[in-house]
Design an enzyme around this catalytic site. Sequence first.
Site, PDB file in Angstrom:
ATOM      1  N   ASP A 194       0.831  -1.237   0.000  1.00  0.00           N
ATOM      2  CA  ASP A 194       0.000   0.000   0.000  1.00  0.00           C
ATOM      3  C   ASP A 194       0.849   1.263   0.000  1.00  0.00           C
ATOM      4  OD1 ASP A 194       0.693  -0.259   2.726  1.00  0.00           O
ATOM      5  OD2 ASP A 194      -1.321   0.225   3.472  1.00  0.00           O
ATOM      6  N   SER A 241      -6.154  -3.065  14.594  1.00  0.00           N
ATOM      7  CA  SER A 241      -6.845  -2.640  15.819  1.00  0.00           C
ATOM      8  C   SER A 241      -6.760  -1.124  15.975  1.00  0.00           C
ATOM      9  CB  SER A 241      -6.235  -3.328  17.037  1.00  0.00           C
ATOM     10  OG  SER A 241      -4.856  -3.047  17.120  1.00  0.00           O
ATOM     11  N   ASP A 273      -5.619   0.399   5.676  1.00  0.00           N
ATOM     12  CA  ASP A 273      -6.450   0.093   6.845  1.00  0.00           C
ATOM     13  C   ASP A 273      -7.661   1.022   6.994  1.00  0.00           C
ATOM     14  OD1 ASP A 273      -4.562  -1.815   7.125  1.00  0.00           O
ATOM     15  OD2 ASP A 273      -3.635  -1.005   8.918  1.00  0.00           O
TER      16      ASP A 273
HETATM   17  C1  GLA Z   1       0.209  -2.224   8.489  1.00  0.00           C
HETATM   18  C2  GLA Z   1      -0.048  -0.849   7.907  1.00  0.00           C
HETATM   19  C3  GLA Z   1      -0.667  -0.936   6.507  1.00  0.00           C
HETATM   20  C4  GLA Z   1       0.120  -1.901   5.612  1.00  0.00           C
HETATM   21  C5  GLA Z   1       0.378  -3.223   6.320  1.00  0.00           C
HETATM   22  C6  GLA Z   1       1.279  -4.145   5.522  1.00  0.00           C
HETATM   23  O1  GLA Z   1      -1.000  -2.860   8.763  1.00  0.00           O
HETATM   24  O2  GLA Z   1      -0.911  -0.113   8.744  1.00  0.00           O
HETATM   25  O3  GLA Z   1      -0.755   0.339   5.948  1.00  0.00           O
HETATM   26  O4  GLA Z   1       1.308  -1.299   5.186  1.00  0.00           O
HETATM   27  O5  GLA Z   1       0.980  -3.016   7.593  1.00  0.00           O
HETATM   28  O6  GLA Z   1       0.660  -4.535   4.341  1.00  0.00           O
END
Ligand code: GLA
Length: 421
Positions: free
Chosen positions: A51, A151, A196
């Site tokens: 991402d 979370s 997320d």
């Molecule tokens: C965490 C970060 C996301 C992403 C994942 C790995 O969850 O918050 O933005 O980079 O790691 O895919």
Amino acid sequence: MSIGPSQGVGADGKKGVLARSAALHTEMFGVEAGCVRGAPGRVNLIGEHTDYNGGFVLPIAIDRWAAVSASRRDDGRCRVVSEQYPGEAVECGIGGTGAEEAVRSLDPAWARCIAGAVLEATRLAAGRSRPPLGVSLAICSSLPVGGGVSSSAAVEMAVVSAVDQLLGLGLSEAGAVDACLRAERTYAGVPCGLMDPYVIANAEGGTAMLLDCRAGTHELIPVPRDEDAVGLLVDTRVNRALAGGEYAVRRAACQRAAAGLGLASLRDASEEMLLASRSRLCEDEFRAARHVVRENRRVLETARLLRQAAEEQIEDWEPVLEQIGVLLVQSHRSLRDDYQVSCAELECVVDAALEGDGVYGARLTGAGFGGCAFVLADPAWASRVARRIEERFDRQFDRRCGVSRIASVDGAWVRAGEQAQ
Ligand code: GLA
């Protein structure tokens, strides 16, 4: 991808978590909350560490919740209590010029992203000049903290949603996503990507979200029904802290690799480019970039398989799930070998899942370094697979891991009216 009863029932179901936070609010602040809001966590099916490289991810929102009960204050202060951190309310001012710094250095640190989410949401809606509005917040969650299931973004989204409703801010879904991103990056200090908060806001039950993190656009693709596939979430209970740690190190390696290739981000990199420029990259940059390039391809291929299955309304999911399972395992191995974000406990879970019948694929989900693994299983085998993993984990580490079924659910900003209490 729901497989019947999961942890998301009873006290840990959405209603239960919302009720707990409302009760905590009344107990700690002596008044009833003006509003109670929830936001789900997420499991990323595939597309890890892509991402923040402008790439693709394929997450679902899951039936585990963070809940926030909120009431209004007129002193320009934010007071926060959390079921996970019992004790006095944490307090700080959220008005005036020093607010940003006060929130950034808030002690204890867990409250920073929460007060930061309030600050960002009110600012987005009102601009900096408006008189400060205060809030009291009570937080509960059924998501494992540091478990790779988002979370922290779930709490931030629930806070933004509660503050939006309580203060009548009229935030858009994009504004809410932005406030959560800023809360995490500026106040929690984690240089995270878009995935997320975006999926937690916009997901829809029964589908996975193919999110293009550069364009900020998504496509919802149906996932198999309960009788065709089961998603198991296995919590190693190894807690990982992302702030200032290995996560930022990996992200920096990707940035250096992109710069070495003359690109703005690894989204536009190809394996041919990587091989041609190998001498300009150090080993960790090369491996990080190779993971990202291949992982983006795997996401698009998984999405294509799911899309095609939905379009053709197939009856027999097994051949498709087998192909998807191969991609999941490839993703895990790439995260282990090239990106180096696995650990002994995650390896144990994935090995145990794959060593017997009934599993299509398994991989770590989220950032890695601990947290949870996702296992795609045949419904007829789900209970036996769960037992197999639990027993092997117990033998190897002399403690229990948590295995539960997950279901895909709507995001916090989808049909938001239905959430109002
Ligand atoms: C965490 C970060 C996301 C992403 C994942 C790995 O969850 O918050 O933005 O980079 O790691 O895919």
